[in-house]
Each structure stands twice: as C-alpha cells, then as structure tokens.
Design an enzyme around this catalytic site. Structure first.
Site, PDB file in Angstrom:
ATOM      1  N   TYR A 145     -84.001  37.992 -27.464  1.00 37.10           N
ATOM      2  CA  TYR A 145     -82.894  37.499 -28.291  1.00 37.10           C
ATOM      3  C   TYR A 145     -83.315  37.583 -29.758  1.00 37.10           C
ATOM      4  O   TYR A 145     -84.198  36.851 -30.208  1.00 37.10           O
ATOM      5  CB  TYR A 145     -82.576  36.057 -27.896  1.00 37.10           C
ATOM      6  CG  TYR A 145     -81.145  35.637 -28.055  1.00 37.10           C
ATOM      7  CD1 TYR A 145     -80.283  36.254 -28.963  1.00 37.10           C
ATOM      8  CD2 TYR A 145     -80.636  34.596 -27.278  1.00 37.10           C
ATOM      9  CE1 TYR A 145     -78.970  35.857 -29.092  1.00 37.10           C
ATOM     10  CE2 TYR A 145     -79.313  34.192 -27.398  1.00 37.10           C
ATOM     11  CZ  TYR A 145     -78.489  34.822 -28.304  1.00 37.10           C
ATOM     12  OH  TYR A 145     -77.183  34.418 -28.432  1.00 37.10           O
ATOM     13  N   LYS A 194     -80.958  41.797 -27.483  1.00 31.59           N
ATOM     14  CA  LYS A 194     -79.654  41.323 -27.953  1.00 31.59           C
ATOM     15  C   LYS A 194     -79.803  40.824 -29.386  1.00 31.59           C
ATOM     16  O   LYS A 194     -80.693  40.030 -29.685  1.00 31.59           O
ATOM     17  CB  LYS A 194     -79.161  40.180 -27.062  1.00 31.59           C
ATOM     18  CG  LYS A 194     -77.928  39.461 -27.600  1.00 31.59           C
ATOM     19  CD  LYS A 194     -77.433  38.428 -26.623  1.00 31.59           C
ATOM     20  CE  LYS A 194     -76.361  37.531 -27.225  1.00 31.59           C
ATOM     21  NZ  LYS A 194     -75.760  36.638 -26.239  1.00 31.59           N
ATOM     22  N   LYS A 196     -78.123  38.692 -32.389  1.00 30.87           N
ATOM     23  CA  LYS A 196     -77.112  37.720 -32.813  1.00 30.87           C
ATOM     24  C   LYS A 196     -76.557  38.180 -34.157  1.00 30.87           C
ATOM     25  O   LYS A 196     -77.253  38.154 -35.170  1.00 30.87           O
ATOM     26  CB  LYS A 196     -77.736  36.329 -32.936  1.00 30.87           C
ATOM     27  CG  LYS A 196     -76.782  35.256 -33.452  1.00 30.87           C
ATOM     28  CD  LYS A 196     -75.645  35.004 -32.478  1.00 30.87           C
ATOM     29  CE  LYS A 196     -76.077  34.188 -31.296  1.00 30.87           C
ATOM     30  NZ  LYS A 196     -74.940  33.890 -30.377  1.00 30.87           N
ATOM     31  N   ASP A 224     -73.834  40.445 -30.605  1.00 29.36           N
ATOM     32  CA  ASP A 224     -72.977  39.267 -30.451  1.00 29.36           C
ATOM     33  C   ASP A 224     -72.684  38.642 -31.803  1.00 29.36           C
ATOM     34  O   ASP A 224     -73.473  37.854 -32.318  1.00 29.36           O
ATOM     35  CB  ASP A 224     -73.669  38.239 -29.546  1.00 29.36           C
ATOM     36  CG  ASP A 224     -72.915  36.923 -29.469  1.00 29.36           C
ATOM     37  OD1 ASP A 224     -71.704  36.910 -29.780  1.00 29.36           O
ATOM     38  OD2 ASP A 224     -73.540  35.908 -29.089  1.00 29.36           O
ATOM     39  N   ASN A 226     -70.304  36.446 -32.426  1.00 33.86           N
ATOM     40  CA  ASN A 226     -69.655  35.140 -32.274  1.00 33.86           C
ATOM     41  C   ASN A 226     -68.304  35.069 -32.970  1.00 33.86           C
ATOM     42  O   ASN A 226     -68.036  34.166 -33.771  1.00 33.86           O
ATOM     43  CB  ASN A 226     -70.555  34.016 -32.766  1.00 33.86           C
ATOM     44  CG  ASN A 226     -71.620  33.631 -31.757  1.00 33.86           C
ATOM     45  OD1 ASN A 226     -72.797  33.613 -32.078  1.00 33.86           O
ATOM     46  ND2 ASN A 226     -71.234  33.333 -30.527  1.00 33.86           N
ATOM     47  N   GLU A 249     -70.379  41.640 -27.497  1.00 31.86           N
ATOM     48  CA  GLU A 249     -70.068  40.274 -27.057  1.00 31.86           C
ATOM     49  C   GLU A 249     -69.231  39.521 -28.090  1.00 31.86           C
ATOM     50  O   GLU A 249     -69.626  39.410 -29.251  1.00 31.86           O
ATOM     51  CB  GLU A 249     -71.376  39.524 -26.790  1.00 31.86           C
ATOM     52  CG  GLU A 249     -71.185  38.103 -26.277  1.00 31.86           C
ATOM     53  CD  GLU A 249     -72.507  37.409 -26.035  1.00 31.86           C
ATOM     54  OE1 GLU A 249     -72.523  36.166 -26.060  1.00 31.86           O
ATOM     55  OE2 GLU A 249     -73.518  38.099 -25.832  1.00 31.86           O
ATOM     56  N   ASN A 272     -68.869  34.485 -23.923  1.00 31.71           N
ATOM     57  CA  ASN A 272     -69.140  33.106 -23.543  1.00 31.71           C
ATOM     58  C   ASN A 272     -68.298  32.179 -24.435  1.00 31.71           C
ATOM     59  O   ASN A 272     -68.576  30.996 -24.535  1.00 31.71           O
ATOM     60  CB  ASN A 272     -70.620  32.747 -23.704  1.00 31.71           C
ATOM     61  CG  ASN A 272     -71.058  32.662 -25.154  1.00 31.71           C
ATOM     62  OD1 ASN A 272     -71.373  33.684 -25.757  1.00 31.71           O
ATOM     63  ND2 ASN A 272     -71.062  31.468 -25.741  1.00 31.71           N
ATOM     64  N   ASP A 296     -72.804  30.232 -17.693  1.00 33.48           N
ATOM     65  CA  ASP A 296     -73.707  29.218 -18.241  1.00 33.48           C
ATOM     66  C   ASP A 296     -73.539  27.961 -17.416  1.00 33.48           C
ATOM     67  O   ASP A 296     -72.511  27.286 -17.501  1.00 33.48           O
ATOM     68  CB  ASP A 296     -73.384  28.946 -19.707  1.00 33.48           C
ATOM     69  CG  ASP A 296     -74.406  28.035 -20.382  1.00 33.48           C
ATOM     70  OD1 ASP A 296     -74.965  27.160 -19.692  1.00 33.48           O
ATOM     71  OD2 ASP A 296     -74.623  28.172 -21.595  1.00 33.48           O
ATOM     72  N   HIS A 323     -75.580  33.106 -20.300  1.00 31.54           N
ATOM     73  CA  HIS A 323     -75.644  32.672 -21.693  1.00 31.54           C
ATOM     74  C   HIS A 323     -76.788  31.687 -21.878  1.00 31.54           C
ATOM     75  O   HIS A 323     -77.201  30.993 -20.951  1.00 31.54           O
ATOM     76  CB  HIS A 323     -74.308  32.020 -22.068  1.00 31.54           C
ATOM     77  CG  HIS A 323     -74.299  31.326 -23.379  1.00 31.54           C
ATOM     78  ND1 HIS A 323     -74.339  29.950 -23.508  1.00 31.54           N
ATOM     79  CD2 HIS A 323     -74.266  31.812 -24.641  1.00 31.54           C
ATOM     80  CE1 HIS A 323     -74.312  29.628 -24.788  1.00 31.54           C
ATOM     81  NE2 HIS A 323     -74.275  30.731 -25.498  1.00 31.54           N
ATOM     82  N   SER A 324     -77.284  31.616 -23.111  1.00 34.48           N
ATOM     83  CA  SER A 324     -78.370  30.700 -23.434  1.00 34.48           C
ATOM     84  C   SER A 324     -78.091  29.985 -24.743  1.00 34.48           C
ATOM     85  O   SER A 324     -77.454  30.534 -25.645  1.00 34.48           O
ATOM     86  CB  SER A 324     -79.683  31.486 -23.556  1.00 34.48           C
ATOM     87  OG  SER A 324     -80.688  30.726 -24.184  1.00 34.48           O
ATOM     88  N   ASN A 325     -78.564  28.760 -24.819  1.00 34.81           N
ATOM     89  CA  ASN A 325     -78.618  28.010 -26.065  1.00 34.81           C
ATOM     90  C   ASN A 325     -80.066  27.554 -26.211  1.00 34.81           C
ATOM     91  O   ASN A 325     -80.885  27.811 -25.341  1.00 34.81           O
ATOM     92  CB  ASN A 325     -77.655  26.817 -26.004  1.00 34.81           C
ATOM     93  CG  ASN A 325     -77.115  26.437 -27.365  1.00 34.81           C
ATOM     94  OD1 ASN A 325     -77.813  26.509 -28.360  1.00 34.81           O
ATOM     95  ND2 ASN A 325     -75.854  26.029 -27.391  1.00 34.81           N
ATOM     96  N   HIS A 352     -83.569  31.557 -25.001  1.00 32.02           N
ATOM     97  CA  HIS A 352     -84.166  31.160 -26.279  1.00 32.02           C
ATOM     98  C   HIS A 352     -85.640  30.764 -26.133  1.00 32.02           C
ATOM     99  O   HIS A 352     -86.256  30.301 -27.097  1.00 32.02           O
ATOM    100  CB  HIS A 352     -83.409  29.954 -26.866  1.00 32.02           C
ATOM    101  CG  HIS A 352     -82.109  30.285 -27.511  1.00 32.02           C
ATOM    102  ND1 HIS A 352     -81.059  30.853 -26.835  1.00 32.02           N
ATOM    103  CD2 HIS A 352     -81.674  30.119 -28.792  1.00 32.02           C
ATOM    104  CE1 HIS A 352     -80.038  31.011 -27.660  1.00 32.02           C
ATOM    105  NE2 HIS A 352     -80.388  30.575 -28.850  1.00 32.02           N
TER     106      HIS A 352
END
Length: 425
Positions: A145, A194, A196, A224, A226, A249, A272, A296, A323-325, A352
């Site tokens: 990530y 990936k 961000k 991604d 967002n 994404e 997501n 998720d 998905h991850s946080n 993450h």
C-alpha cells in the site's frame, strides 16, 4: 459455554503522516480491542475502529452480549440491533462511504462476531477458516500500500510518536513513490502494489503509475483516489492508464457516477465507498457500477457476512478483494482467516501492516513474507493477546489526546484553508 464478560479497550498507536483525498493521517491511529471472556477461561478477540462515537456504541452493546452462547451469532445480531435501534454514527473522514443505521449496526456487530468465531474455533480446536467452509489457499496474498506522505508530523502541542518506528522518507512525487515501493517490495515481498491517490493533480498520479510500471513490470497495479475526481477526469485517467491498472478504485463519488465511468474505461472499477452495505448491492450491481468489491469485515458485519457478500459477488460476476484501514494484528489475522476460505478472492488484499512500525497488541503477529501471510493452523484466529502490549497502547490512548479521526482538520492545522472536496479535480 457462555460469554461471562465483555471488555472493550481503546488503544492508540503511531501513524505516519500519510496523505489522502480527505487530508492527512494524525500522529495516532485509534482502534478498539474487544475481548469476549468465556466462563471456562477462553478469550475471543475482535478489533475495530476506536473513534469516540463508535466506541460509545460498542460499550452500549457490550452488556447485551454477556451470557450469550458464542455459537449463537444470529442471537448476537438480534441483541445488538435491539440495543442500538436506529443509532447512526457517520464516518467523519468519509473514506469508506456513507452511513445508515443498518451499516452502523453491522460495524458494531463485526468485532463481536469475529470474537465469537475465535471462541468457536478454540472450543472446537479448528482455525476460523475451517468454520467458514475450509481453506482454499494456505497463503493469503496482500498488496503493498503506497502513500504520498510527509517526512514527519510537524511539531505541535501534545505527545508525538517515536520516529524510530517509521523508516520511510517523504514521498511527494513519482520518484518518492517508486522508492517507497522498492522498500516495501524488498522487505515484504509484495507482488501487487496499490497507490493511494486523490492527493496530487491526476496527471501527476498517472505519471507515478507509469514509473511504477517501468520499475515493477510484473506487479499488478491499482490506483485509489477516494472519489476525488469528476466523471470526465476519471474517464480521462482510465484511458491514459489502459494496460497499466488491474483496477481503478472509487475514482468518482456515488453509484451513478461510477456507472458512468465504468461504461467508458477499459479496466474494472473497484469500490469500498459506493457499495458498502446490503442495501447498496441491488443498485450498484444492477447499474454495473463496479467490477470489484473490497469486502471489509469491520463494516460488513463480520467474517460470515463478508463471505456471504463474496458469494453475491460471484453470482454477479464481480471480483473480490479486501479493504484495509490502519489496523493491528487481530484484524490481520481475521482478514487472513477470511481470505483463506474465500474462493472468490480474486485480488490481493489491502493491508496497512507495514505502516504500524511493528507495534501490535498480539504476542506473535502474523508475518507478511513473499507478499502473503501463511494461514495459521492454531485454533480460532491463531493469535493471542499480549496483555502488556495492550496496556501500553491503552496508555497511549489516554495520553495522546486524539479521540476521533479527522484527516481534514489535522491537515488544515498546517495548511489554513484546506478542506475536503469531492470531487476535487
């Protein structure tokens, strides 16, 4: 066996200044650790968000879980739904889509259901993957990530984490991203990457993807932003990254916008943010807005409901990732057990873990090697709590002063006038 005691412990751990379309990560990430203590001494573990509104709902639900048979997960949902009623706790930073009472109930259910499955596994002597249908793979692949980021958190009032746990330098251009990717690939062996996005003008992020492709010709890439782009910008980026991305994404907000983009770009769209609850499935899939759903378990209601989601995706011909946080080792273990049992897992999952600097609440965290995590054979989730580490991270929580994630307000402290805009470009 019945659940004799429920303990919810908020924790905080260091988080680097990672940039996204909402702003920048604060110095401390918040999580909540759920322990379901059985009458016979066994403990089931769950992990979830630690923001104050969510923490209040967890504590509201906890007494209703006491006395429950851990195998009665239908009863678990009834009890939690009965306590929460129409409660709704929106996500302030908005990186995981909208909110509703249904989604709020599922977010609260998630860690309790995971902990129940952990207890079920310990009681039966089987890994959670076996309870979800049996493993279809012995290793679950994860993606590296990548984040645009500042070198360090700016000086400010209040305690800052120790910088020693953060070996990554500033990354504010394509060269910095490629360097970061090299570090992650060398240390963890990631085979997918990936980025961000939604941070820099789209043309600069396309350039970063091109340079990643040149540096890592065999690694699947994904981007991604967002929901930071308009439909037209999303289409333009999609056209310019043809042959470079395995998926794009959440380029633009909402199911309607995503459907417009999906009809005009060559790669699948993943989400997501626009398909995030059961009520989103008919409109999202009916409009062919997405080709990949990032399941998720933290907000789909736990591991079994995430497996049900994957089955729905299979029916519609939609791919599945996860998905991850910002998370700790209980979540990584839960994701690994789920990924082991999902035939539909068609893409490496997000994580993450490299960004947490080795900090954890479990005694022997699962390791990422060769871009994957080997599924443990131990009963339940396969990890156990380290009480001393939990106490240290709880002390972090008590002294750090952060009670709710707000990437936008944090960035605005250093860039007056900064605000979240979706779309921005």
């Amino acid at each position: 066996m019945r659940i004799g005691e429920v303990v919810v412990t908020p924790v905080a751990f260091p988080d680097p200044p990672l940039l996204n379309s909402a702003g920048v990560h604060q110095p401390w990430a918040l999580r909540a650790i759920v322990e379901l203590r059985g009458e016979d001494g066994l403990v089931g573990l769950g992990e979830t968000y630690g923001d104050a509104p969510h923490l209040a709902l967890l504590r509201r639900a906890a007494p209703a879980v006491t006395g429950l048979d851990p195998f009665d997960t239908n009863g678990l949902l009834r009890r939690i739904a009965g306590v929460l009623g129409a409660a709704d706790a929106p996500d302030r930073h908005g990186l995981t889509g909208g909110s509703s009472p249904t989604r709020t109930t599922l977010k609260v259910l998630g860690p309790f259901e995971t902990a129940c499955l952990d207890l079920q596994g310990q009681l039966t002597g089987r890994p959670v993957a076996d309870l979800l249908g049996g493993r279809v793979r012995d290793e679950v692949p994860y993606a590296g990530y990548l984040f645009y980021r500042w070198a360090a958190h700016p000086a400010q009032p209040g305690p800052l984490p120790d910088r020693d746990g953060d070996p990554f330098p500033e990354a504010l251009d394509a060269g910095g991203i490629v360097e970061q990717a090299g570090q992650l690939v060398e240390q963890y062996g990631f085979r997918s990457l990936k980025l961000k996005g939604g941070v820099l003008p789209p043309e600069e992020e396309v350039e970063a993807i091109r340079e990643l492709r040149a540096a890592f010709p065999d690694h699947p890439l994904r981007l991604d932003p967002n929901a930071a782009w308009t439909v037209e910008t999303s289409v333009r980026v999609g056209e310019r990254t043809e042959g470079l991305l395995e998926y794009l994404e959440d380029p633009t907000p909402g199911i309607a916008g995503m459907a417009k983009v999906a009809r005009r770009v060559p790669m699948p769209l993943a989400t997501n943010m626009c398909v995030v609850a059961p009520e989103d499935l008919p409109p999202g899939f009916g409009a062919r807005a997405v080709g990949v759903v990032l399941a998720d378990h933290h907000y789909w209601g736990g591991l079994r409901r995430s497996a049900e989601l994957a089955a729905v995706c299979r029916t519609w011909g939609v791919g599945v990732s996860m998905h991850s946080n910002s998370h700790l080792g209980i979540s990584l273990a839960a994701m690994t057990q789920l990924g082991a049992a999902l035939p539909e897992l068609t893409y490496a999952a997000d994580t993450h873990t490299p960004w947490q600097g080795g900090v954890d609440v479990v005694a022997e965290p699962l390791r990422i090697a060769g871009g994957a995590v080997r599924v443990p054979d131990r009963p339940g989730l396969g990890v156990r709590l380290d009480p001393d580490a939990l106490a240290r991270l709880h002390e972090n929580y008590l002294r750090c002063g952060v009670r709710e994630r707000d990437d936008t307000a944090y960035r605005a402290r250093f860039e007056p006038g900064y605000r979240k805009r979706r779309p921005r470009w």
